[in-house]
Motif scaffolding. Structure first.
Motif, PDB file in Angstrom:
ATOM      1  N   ALA A  42       3.763   5.689  -5.740  1.00 42.18           N
ATOM      2  CA  ALA A  42       3.555   5.768  -7.183  1.00 42.18           C
ATOM      3  C   ALA A  42       2.463   6.786  -7.516  1.00 42.18           C
ATOM      4  O   ALA A  42       2.566   7.531  -8.501  1.00 42.18           O
ATOM      5  CB  ALA A  42       3.200   4.397  -7.739  1.00 42.18           C
ATOM      6  N   ASP A  43       1.415   6.808  -6.694  1.00 45.71           N
ATOM      7  CA  ASP A  43       0.356   7.802  -6.903  1.00 45.71           C
ATOM      8  C   ASP A  43       0.906   9.218  -6.781  1.00 45.71           C
ATOM      9  O   ASP A  43       0.569  10.109  -7.584  1.00 45.71           O
ATOM     10  CB  ASP A  43      -0.761   7.608  -5.876  1.00 45.71           C
ATOM     11  N   ALA A  44       1.733   9.453  -5.768  1.00 42.87           N
ATOM     12  CA  ALA A  44       2.327  10.785  -5.591  1.00 42.87           C
ATOM     13  C   ALA A  44       3.193  11.150  -6.793  1.00 42.87           C
ATOM     14  O   ALA A  44       3.222  12.314  -7.230  1.00 42.87           O
ATOM     15  CB  ALA A  44       3.144  10.814  -4.304  1.00 42.87           C
ATOM     16  N   THR A  45       3.885  10.166  -7.343  1.00 43.23           N
ATOM     17  CA  THR A  45       4.701  10.398  -8.538  1.00 43.23           C
ATOM     18  C   THR A  45       3.840  10.838  -9.709  1.00 43.23           C
ATOM     19  O   THR A  45       4.183  11.782 -10.435  1.00 43.23           O
ATOM     20  CB  THR A  45       5.465   9.108  -8.883  1.00 43.23           C
ATOM     21  N   TYR A  46       2.707  10.171  -9.899  1.00 45.48           N
ATOM     22  CA  TYR A  46       1.809  10.537 -11.001  1.00 45.48           C
ATOM     23  C   TYR A  46       1.270  11.955 -10.829  1.00 45.48           C
ATOM     24  O   TYR A  46       1.227  12.739 -11.784  1.00 45.48           O
ATOM     25  CB  TYR A  46       0.661   9.537 -11.089  1.00 45.48           C
ATOM     26  N   GLU A  47       0.870  12.300  -9.628  1.00 42.07           N
ATOM     27  CA  GLU A  47       0.330  13.640  -9.399  1.00 42.07           C
ATOM     28  C   GLU A  47       1.368  14.712  -9.703  1.00 42.07           C
ATOM     29  O   GLU A  47       1.036  15.791 -10.225  1.00 42.07           O
ATOM     30  CB  GLU A  47      -0.165  13.777  -7.951  1.00 42.07           C
ATOM     31  N   GLU A  48       2.637  14.428  -9.420  1.00 41.12           N
ATOM     32  CA  GLU A  48       3.691  15.413  -9.687  1.00 41.12           C
ATOM     33  C   GLU A  48       4.043  15.489 -11.170  1.00 41.12           C
ATOM     34  O   GLU A  48       4.261  16.576 -11.701  1.00 41.12           O
ATOM     35  CB  GLU A  48       4.942  15.062  -8.874  1.00 41.12           C
ATOM     36  N   ILE A  49       4.083  14.341 -11.842  1.00 44.09           N
ATOM     37  CA  ILE A  49       4.489  14.366 -13.246  1.00 44.09           C
ATOM     38  C   ILE A  49       3.468  15.095 -14.103  1.00 44.09           C
ATOM     39  O   ILE A  49       3.821  15.688 -15.138  1.00 44.09           O
ATOM     40  CB  ILE A  49       4.739  12.925 -13.776  1.00 44.09           C
ATOM     41  N   LYS A  50       2.207  15.090 -13.699  1.00 43.12           N
ATOM     42  CA  LYS A  50       1.188  15.806 -14.475  1.00 43.12           C
ATOM     43  C   LYS A  50       1.416  17.315 -14.485  1.00 43.12           C
ATOM     44  O   LYS A  50       0.894  18.017 -15.351  1.00 43.12           O
ATOM     45  CB  LYS A  50      -0.211  15.517 -13.912  1.00 43.12           C
ATOM     46  N   GLU A  96      -3.959   1.105 -15.152  1.00 42.52           N
ATOM     47  CA  GLU A  96      -3.516   0.009 -14.289  1.00 42.52           C
ATOM     48  C   GLU A  96      -3.532   0.406 -12.818  1.00 42.52           C
ATOM     49  O   GLU A  96      -3.022   1.459 -12.440  1.00 42.52           O
ATOM     50  CB  GLU A  96      -2.095  -0.407 -14.672  1.00 42.52           C
ATOM     51  N   ASP A  97      -4.111  -0.463 -12.006  1.00 40.91           N
ATOM     52  CA  ASP A  97      -4.056  -0.359 -10.555  1.00 40.91           C
ATOM     53  C   ASP A  97      -3.591  -1.696  -9.994  1.00 40.91           C
ATOM     54  O   ASP A  97      -3.823  -2.747 -10.591  1.00 40.91           O
ATOM     55  CB  ASP A  97      -5.433  -0.052  -9.953  1.00 40.91           C
ATOM     56  N   ILE A  98      -2.987  -1.650  -8.817  1.00 38.01           N
ATOM     57  CA  ILE A  98      -2.737  -2.862  -8.048  1.00 38.01           C
ATOM     58  C   ILE A  98      -3.953  -3.085  -7.153  1.00 38.01           C
ATOM     59  O   ILE A  98      -4.446  -2.166  -6.498  1.00 38.01           O
ATOM     60  CB  ILE A  98      -1.462  -2.734  -7.199  1.00 38.01           C
ATOM     61  N   VAL A  99      -4.436  -4.330  -7.142  1.00 37.12           N
ATOM     62  CA  VAL A  99      -5.628  -4.698  -6.385  1.00 37.12           C
ATOM     63  C   VAL A  99      -5.257  -5.836  -5.438  1.00 37.12           C
ATOM     64  O   VAL A  99      -4.498  -6.738  -5.807  1.00 37.12           O
ATOM     65  CB  VAL A  99      -6.763  -5.142  -7.334  1.00 37.12           C
ATOM     66  N   GLY A 143     -12.435  -6.794  -3.423  1.00 36.60           N
ATOM     67  CA  GLY A 143     -11.074  -6.360  -3.664  1.00 36.60           C
ATOM     68  C   GLY A 143     -10.896  -4.902  -3.307  1.00 36.60           C
ATOM     69  O   GLY A 143     -11.861  -4.143  -3.200  1.00 36.60           O
ATOM     70  N   LYS A 144      -9.654  -4.505  -3.114  1.00 35.41           N
ATOM     71  CA  LYS A 144      -9.330  -3.131  -2.764  1.00 35.41           C
ATOM     72  C   LYS A 144      -8.199  -2.652  -3.654  1.00 35.41           C
ATOM     73  O   LYS A 144      -7.162  -3.316  -3.769  1.00 35.41           O
ATOM     74  CB  LYS A 144      -8.916  -3.045  -1.292  1.00 35.41           C
ATOM     75  N   ARG A 145      -8.390  -1.504  -4.277  1.00 36.93           N
ATOM     76  CA  ARG A 145      -7.320  -0.915  -5.084  1.00 36.93           C
ATOM     77  C   ARG A 145      -6.265  -0.296  -4.171  1.00 36.93           C
ATOM     78  O   ARG A 145      -6.607   0.362  -3.188  1.00 36.93           O
ATOM     79  CB  ARG A 145      -7.877   0.167  -6.009  1.00 36.93           C
ATOM     80  N   LEU A 146      -4.999  -0.478  -4.546  1.00 41.45           N
ATOM     81  CA  LEU A 146      -3.912   0.150  -3.814  1.00 41.45           C
ATOM     82  C   LEU A 146      -3.405   1.403  -4.519  1.00 41.45           C
ATOM     83  O   LEU A 146      -2.422   2.007  -4.085  1.00 41.45           O
ATOM     84  CB  LEU A 146      -2.757  -0.848  -3.621  1.00 41.45           C
ATOM     85  N   ASN A 147      -4.077   1.793  -5.595  1.00 38.01           N
ATOM     86  CA  ASN A 147      -3.819   3.073  -6.263  1.00 38.01           C
ATOM     87  C   ASN A 147      -5.098   3.888  -6.253  1.00 38.01           C
ATOM     88  O   ASN A 147      -6.184   3.349  -6.481  1.00 38.01           O
ATOM     89  CB  ASN A 147      -3.354   2.866  -7.705  1.00 38.01           C
ATOM     90  N   ALA A 173       0.831  -1.206   0.000  1.00 35.60           N
ATOM     91  CA  ALA A 173       0.000   0.000   0.000  1.00 35.60           C
ATOM     92  C   ALA A 173       0.864   1.254   0.000  1.00 35.60           C
ATOM     93  O   ALA A 173       0.563   2.236  -0.701  1.00 35.60           O
ATOM     94  CB  ALA A 173      -0.935  -0.009   1.205  1.00 35.60           C
ATOM     95  N   ALA A 174       1.956   1.248   0.766  1.00 31.35           N
ATOM     96  CA  ALA A 174       2.848   2.400   0.802  1.00 31.35           C
ATOM     97  C   ALA A 174       3.541   2.607  -0.539  1.00 31.35           C
ATOM     98  O   ALA A 174       3.723   3.750  -0.992  1.00 31.35           O
ATOM     99  CB  ALA A 174       3.875   2.229   1.916  1.00 31.35           C
ATOM    100  N   ALA A 175       3.912   1.504  -1.190  1.00 27.73           N
ATOM    101  CA  ALA A 175       4.523   1.617  -2.510  1.00 27.73           C
ATOM    102  C   ALA A 175       3.530   2.184  -3.517  1.00 27.73           C
ATOM    103  O   ALA A 175       3.875   3.029  -4.357  1.00 27.73           O
ATOM    104  CB  ALA A 175       5.030   0.253  -2.971  1.00 27.73           C
TER     105      ALA A 175
END
Length: 378
Positions: free
Chosen positions: A165-173, A351-354, A364-368, A159-161
């Protein structure tokens, strides 16, 4: 986002994993498990050794037998410091001696053993020469579920990973896309993953315009242009556990067709994530995603499996693909990543990790958690 370091795994954790592996091997009719340097060895013992070492390092696990690590003498001091060392017996061998003579007494003379997938062929052949009546099968074939079900501590790291990755996406945008090379954005993604805690970056794909139709396009010198659809796919390891996420962005306003294709992929990804629950076969997740895309008329352009497991590596069993009848169980973690790829034009992947949860807590629970809408970038 929480960036604290999780508590390390203990000797008891590694002992439990080795015991489980030995029991699983016995249940599968194997005489034991032979583990070479690589992710399986790290997961079982906490011992990190370069996977490309030419000297034999081999963990031998068998029911009713104390775990034993055969290790070169010059590496024995490091092996003795591994987190799981107290649960193992170390047997070292010196250069100039035959390491297979040290390993052979630990194996049944006519047994069938599971071997980690990345074992060197020369070591396997050396064992076969010393014990000609033994036989071997890959762990992916024999024990595909060995690392598939994660415990609470592993789920916390995954979940932390995912959050990193989510924080990375928000910044790259936020950065400029148009007028820059794919490789430059790829390097920026890698820098962001490291900034948000990744110790290892495995891939940072930036697939722009017609390159988006190649799911594994290696970022190059193509200059991103206004009007490009861009597939971003990136991940690596944070605190030893993987991230992997894909989003598709567009430079400027997309066409109606581009929006339609993105909407189809998003609907397929949502349907597949919603289908996740204990008891269904892995192939059902693939079937759900594929049906949405096929019904929309794009079936021939969905050219890969819907997902793969993730843990101490970013790609591992189980796989969400037709023919995989393994049932989902709570604690499994895998990607759900349908895509459409129109040759010479553009591609879309989401793509999400579930992770599979208990039946009472949902399927199921998405981790992204980042938006799956088509993002507009500059």
């Amino acid at each position: 986002m929480t960036t604290g370091t999780p508590a390390p795994f203990t000797a008891a954790d590694y002992q439990a994993r080795m015991d489980r592996a030995a029991r699983s091997a016995a249940d599968a009719g194997l005489a034991g498990v032979l583990v070479a340097p690589g992710p399986d060895l790290v997961w079982l013992t906490g011992y990190h050794v370069p996977a490309d070492t030419e000297r034999l390092t081999l963990l031998v696990l068998a029911a009713g037998q104390r775990p034993t690590l055969v290790v070169p003498t010059l590496e024995a001091p490091d092996a003795a410091k591994a987190a799981g060392a107290d649960a193992m017996t170390l047997r070292d061998w010196t250069d100039g001696k035959n390491p297979y003579d040290v390993a052979a007494p630990l194996l049944e003379k006519s047994g069938r053993f599971g071997v980690s997938d990345n074992a060197w062929a020369m070591h396997l052949l050396g064992l076969q020469k010393t014990l000609p009546d033994t036989s071997y099968v890959s762990l992916t074939e024999a024990l595909p579920m060995l690392r598939a079900v994660k415990d609470a501590a592993e789920l916390e790291r995954l979940a932390a990973a995912g959050a990193a990755a989510d924080a990375t996406y928000e910044e790259i945008k936020k950065v400029p896309f148009a007028g820059r090379k794919e490789i430059d954005l790829s390097r920026e993604l890698a820098d962001l993953l490291r900034r948000f805690g990744h110790e290892q970056v495995d891939f940072t794909l930036v697939c722009s315009g017609p390159n988006g139709a190649n799911p594994h396009h290696a970022p190059g010198d193509r200059v991103i242009q206004d009007g490009d659809m861009i597939v971003l796919d990136f991940g690596g390891l944070k605190d030893g556990y993987g991230s992997d996420t894909s989003r598709t962005v567009h430079v400027g306003e997309p066409t109606a067709e581009e929006r339609e294709v993105h909407d189809v992929v998003r609907a397929a990804q949502t349907a597949a994530c919603d289908a996740v629950r204990p008891g269904i076969a892995c192939q059902e997740v693939d079937r759900v995603a594929r049906k949405v895309i096929t019904d929309a008329g794009y079936g021939e352009y969905f050219i890969h499996r819907t997902g793969h497991g993730i843990g101490v590596t970013t790609h591992e069993p189980p796989y969400m693909i037709e023919g995989e009848e393994q049932e989902l169980v709570p604690g499994m973690c895998f990607s759900v990543e349908p895509g459409i790829y129109l040759p010479g034009r553009f591609g879309v992947r989401i793509e999400d990790i579930v992770t599979v949860t208990g039946a009472d807590g949902g399927g199921g629970k998405r981790l992204n958690a980042t938006s799956r809408e088509l993002a507009i970038v500059g």
